[in-house]
Design a protein around this motif. Structure first.
Motif, PDB file in Angstrom:
ATOM      1  N   ARG A 150      -7.259  -8.646  -7.293  1.00  0.00           N
ATOM      2  CA  ARG A 150      -6.384  -7.495  -7.038  1.00  0.00           C
ATOM      3  C   ARG A 150      -5.330  -7.869  -5.991  1.00  0.00           C
ATOM      4  O   ARG A 150      -4.193  -8.156  -6.317  1.00  0.00           O
ATOM      5  CB  ARG A 150      -7.243  -6.285  -6.614  1.00  0.00           C
ATOM      6  CG  ARG A 150      -6.548  -4.960  -6.770  1.00  0.00           C
ATOM      7  CD  ARG A 150      -5.634  -4.618  -5.633  1.00  0.00           C
ATOM      8  NE  ARG A 150      -6.319  -4.469  -4.358  1.00  0.00           N
ATOM      9  CZ  ARG A 150      -5.682  -4.357  -3.198  1.00  0.00           C
ATOM     10  NH1 ARG A 150      -4.371  -4.369  -3.146  1.00  0.00           N
ATOM     11  NH2 ARG A 150      -6.364  -4.274  -2.067  1.00  0.00           N
ATOM     12  N   ASP A 151      -5.702  -7.959  -4.706  1.00  0.00           N
ATOM     13  CA  ASP A 151      -4.703  -8.296  -3.683  1.00  0.00           C
ATOM     14  C   ASP A 151      -4.229  -9.736  -3.871  1.00  0.00           C
ATOM     15  O   ASP A 151      -3.061 -10.054  -3.656  1.00  0.00           O
ATOM     16  CB  ASP A 151      -5.305  -8.112  -2.279  1.00  0.00           C
ATOM     17  CG  ASP A 151      -4.321  -7.470  -1.310  1.00  0.00           C
ATOM     18  OD1 ASP A 151      -3.112  -7.558  -1.587  1.00  0.00           O
ATOM     19  OD2 ASP A 151      -4.744  -6.901  -0.298  1.00  0.00           O
ATOM     20  N   HIS A 190     -10.113  -5.344   6.202  1.00  0.00           N
ATOM     21  CA  HIS A 190      -9.254  -5.952   5.186  1.00  0.00           C
ATOM     22  C   HIS A 190      -8.018  -6.456   5.935  1.00  0.00           C
ATOM     23  O   HIS A 190      -7.144  -5.680   6.287  1.00  0.00           O
ATOM     24  CB  HIS A 190      -8.893  -4.863   4.169  1.00  0.00           C
ATOM     25  CG  HIS A 190      -7.918  -5.266   3.128  1.00  0.00           C
ATOM     26  ND1 HIS A 190      -8.257  -5.382   1.790  1.00  0.00           N
ATOM     27  CD2 HIS A 190      -6.603  -5.552   3.187  1.00  0.00           C
ATOM     28  CE1 HIS A 190      -7.190  -5.723   1.092  1.00  0.00           C
ATOM     29  NE2 HIS A 190      -6.176  -5.830   1.910  1.00  0.00           N
ATOM     30  N   HIS A 210      -4.665  -8.952   6.640  1.00  0.00           N
ATOM     31  CA  HIS A 210      -3.618  -9.819   6.078  1.00  0.00           C
ATOM     32  C   HIS A 210      -3.222 -10.866   7.109  1.00  0.00           C
ATOM     33  O   HIS A 210      -3.487 -10.735   8.296  1.00  0.00           O
ATOM     34  CB  HIS A 210      -2.440  -8.975   5.592  1.00  0.00           C
ATOM     35  CG  HIS A 210      -2.709  -8.406   4.232  1.00  0.00           C
ATOM     36  ND1 HIS A 210      -2.379  -9.075   3.084  1.00  0.00           N
ATOM     37  CD2 HIS A 210      -3.333  -7.274   3.851  1.00  0.00           C
ATOM     38  CE1 HIS A 210      -2.780  -8.350   2.036  1.00  0.00           C
ATOM     39  NE2 HIS A 210      -3.364  -7.244   2.480  1.00  0.00           N
ATOM     40  N   ASN A 231      -4.364 -12.992   2.329  1.00  0.00           N
ATOM     41  CA  ASN A 231      -5.487 -12.237   2.906  1.00  0.00           C
ATOM     42  C   ASN A 231      -6.395 -13.199   3.671  1.00  0.00           C
ATOM     43  O   ASN A 231      -6.214 -14.417   3.598  1.00  0.00           O
ATOM     44  CB  ASN A 231      -6.306 -11.603   1.774  1.00  0.00           C
ATOM     45  CG  ASN A 231      -5.581 -10.465   1.085  1.00  0.00           C
ATOM     46  OD1 ASN A 231      -4.513 -10.643   0.514  1.00  0.00           O
ATOM     47  ND2 ASN A 231      -6.143  -9.280   1.138  1.00  0.00           N
TER      48      ASN A 231
END
Ligand code: KIV
Ligand code: ZN
Length: 506
Positions: A12-13, A201, A203, A237
């Motif tokens: 997804r990311d 989560h 980045h 990420n």
């Protein structure tokens, strides 16, 4: 020891990274490998975002049995309904709802009030909860939000049934100490926090995604969202392999475990790099080509005497095979099969025959066939499965006097042989133009990169090509000891992926 839940968002990311695009088959292949790797949650996609993403999430949900399959949704009814439609076949489904929570986002992007955000968050978790018990909520841009407001949102969504609350550092702005304090603040200020798992989560815009995630773990977070090779939106990420190996290598500090089978890390990294077309930088921790190479004489001397002198992780622990056998042209099918098994591949008889044939051809051109060569051969053979066009022959003339000219022969969709020729500004341009005359799908070549798999003049060259058509990017790869042949294979591979994705969408 308590456990940190590893939530993988490569599909997804990770796929949101510029230039990244995977077809359904490739996503499924990665999902199966993630299951083998032992991650706890696979975020399979964002179903409402496109019919292709919906289908991919649906396929993964049906196929994966031992891992939670999660679908992302904005805090909109149609997103949540689509997320559920896509994952309802999963054995362990999760819906992940997100909504911006920083004033920067609320005022400038959403043009709403904090009260509206609070109400939407609560309502949409309630809606998701009607479908499944496993609901995650993320207040997006939490690290730049007002902490008091984050506490309020978290309390409301946990009351509405969220079982995981995820704290995103959406723009990679946080500094470890500050992020740790945010997590600590959540534990001391959200009354019902014991009813949910706290997740993070992060980045990597400041290169701190892993450090921030680990700091959060030290302050009680028990789920980390991460991607293989750290791929993802912008700078990416938190890298899965770095998180997992930091927790395991420094168990003296963390006193925690993960469910990841670290021996599958290297293979997963190679697969993700191969299918996304994003190379792994040589000095990348854990999975980079140089991660376990010792160059300086003093270090080499130490490692020979006792690896622990300069090696904090045994490379075998992350699945990097210790080469015992060097294969060459006299090696037989059994030695080849054994080497494949040591590298973690188990091919069916037909695939083995084709790959062995390719190995023999390579061994005729190259004295020693290394593990990286074998990985490249396997990848190349797997790429040719289910292709629409296949390269049969290619002939190029070029130089500083003549006009670069390419003649190509392809097998077409119905098995017919097609041939044509073209002139170009250089040999690769001529090859692509000749192929275009036969395949005839308008596109723009946006990226072309060649790298050698190993050292030496006889090394295999790997070519990566990205083409764009109707706003979508398709990645192709090809490998050969001749880089013009590798370029032709990569270009045809990209075209085949374009055609396959159009067929799937039709
Ligand atoms: O970075 C982010 O905030 C996200 C959310 C959807 C969790 O990816
Ligand atoms: Zn993200």
């Amino acid at each position: 020891m308590s456990k940190v839940i590893i939530f993988d968002t490569t599909l997804r990311d990770g796929e949101q990274a510029a230039g990244g695009s995977l077809n359904i088959q490739e996503k499924l292949e990665i999902a199966k490998q993630l299951e083998k790797l032992g991650v706890d949650v696979i975020e399979a996609g964002f179903p409402v975002s496109s019919p292709g993403d919906f289908k991919a999430v649906e396929c993964i949900a049906l196929e994966i049995k031992n891992t939670i399959v999660c679908a992302l949704a904005r805090a909109h009814p149609k997103d949540i309904d689509a997320a559920w439609e896509a994952i309802k076949g999963a054995k362990h489904p999760r819906i992940h709802v997100f909504l911006s929570a920083s004033d920067i986002h609320i005022l400038h992007q959403l043009k709403k009030s904090r009260e509206q955000i609070l109400e939407m968050s609560r309502d949409m978790v309630t809606r998701a909860k009607k479908y499944t018990n496993d609901v995650e909520f993320s207040p997006m841009d939490a690290s730049r939000a007002n902490p008091e407001f984050i506490y309020q949102v978290l309390e409301a969504v946990i009351n509405a049934g969220a079982t995981t609350v995820n704290i995103p550092d959406t723009v990679g702005y946080a500094i470890p100490d500050e992020f740790g304090r945010l997590i600590e603040g959540i534990f001391s200020n959200v009354k019902n926090i014991d009813k949910a798992v706290v997740s993070v989560h992060c980045h990597n815009d400041l290169g701190l995604a892993v450090a921030n995630s680990l700091e959060a773990v030290k302050h009680g977070a028990r789920q980390v969202e991460c991607t293989v090779n750290g791929i993802g939106e912008r700078a990416g990420n938190a890298s899965l392999e770095e998180i997992v190996m930091a927790i395991s290598t420094r168990s003296d500090i963390f006193n925690l475990t993960t469910g990841v089978n670290s021996q599958q890390i290297y293979k997963t990294s190679r697969l993700v790099s191969e299918l996304t077309g994003f190379p792994v930088q040589p000095n990348k921790a854990i999975v980079g080509a140089n991660a376990f190479r010792h160059q300086s004489g003093i270090h080499q001397d130490g490692v020979i005497k006792m690896p622990i002198t300069y090696e904090i992780i045994d490379p075998k622990k992350v699945g990097i095979p210790a080469s015992s056998l060097v294969l060459g042209k006299l090696s037989g099918r059994n030695a080849f099969r054994e080497r494949l098994a040591e590298l973690g591949y188990s091919l069916g008889e037909e695939d083995l025959d084709r790959t062995f044939q390719a190995f023999k051809e390579l061994a005729d051109k190259k004295k020693n066939v290394t593990d990286r060569d074998i990985e490249s051969l396997v990848a190349e053979e797997m790429r040719t499965v289910a292709e629409v066009y296949r390269l049969e022959r290619i002939q190029v003339t070029c130089g500083d006097r003549g006009i670069p000219t390419a003649a190509v022969k392809l097998t077409g969709p119905d098995g017919q042989i097609l041939a044509d020729a073209a002139l170009g500004t250089g040999p690769v341009d001529a090859v692509c133009k000749a192929i275009n005359r036969l395949v005839n799908v308008p596109n723009t070549l946006t990226e072309f990169a060649v790298k050698s798999v190993t050292e030496g003049i006889d090394a295999i060259g790997e070519v990566l090509i990205r083409i764009e058509s109707q706003g979508i990017t398709y990645t192709g790869r090809g490998a050969d000891t001749d880089i013009i042949v590798a370029s032709a294979k990569a270009y045809i591979n990209a075209l085949n992926r374009l055609l396959a994705s159009r067929k799937a969408a039709a």
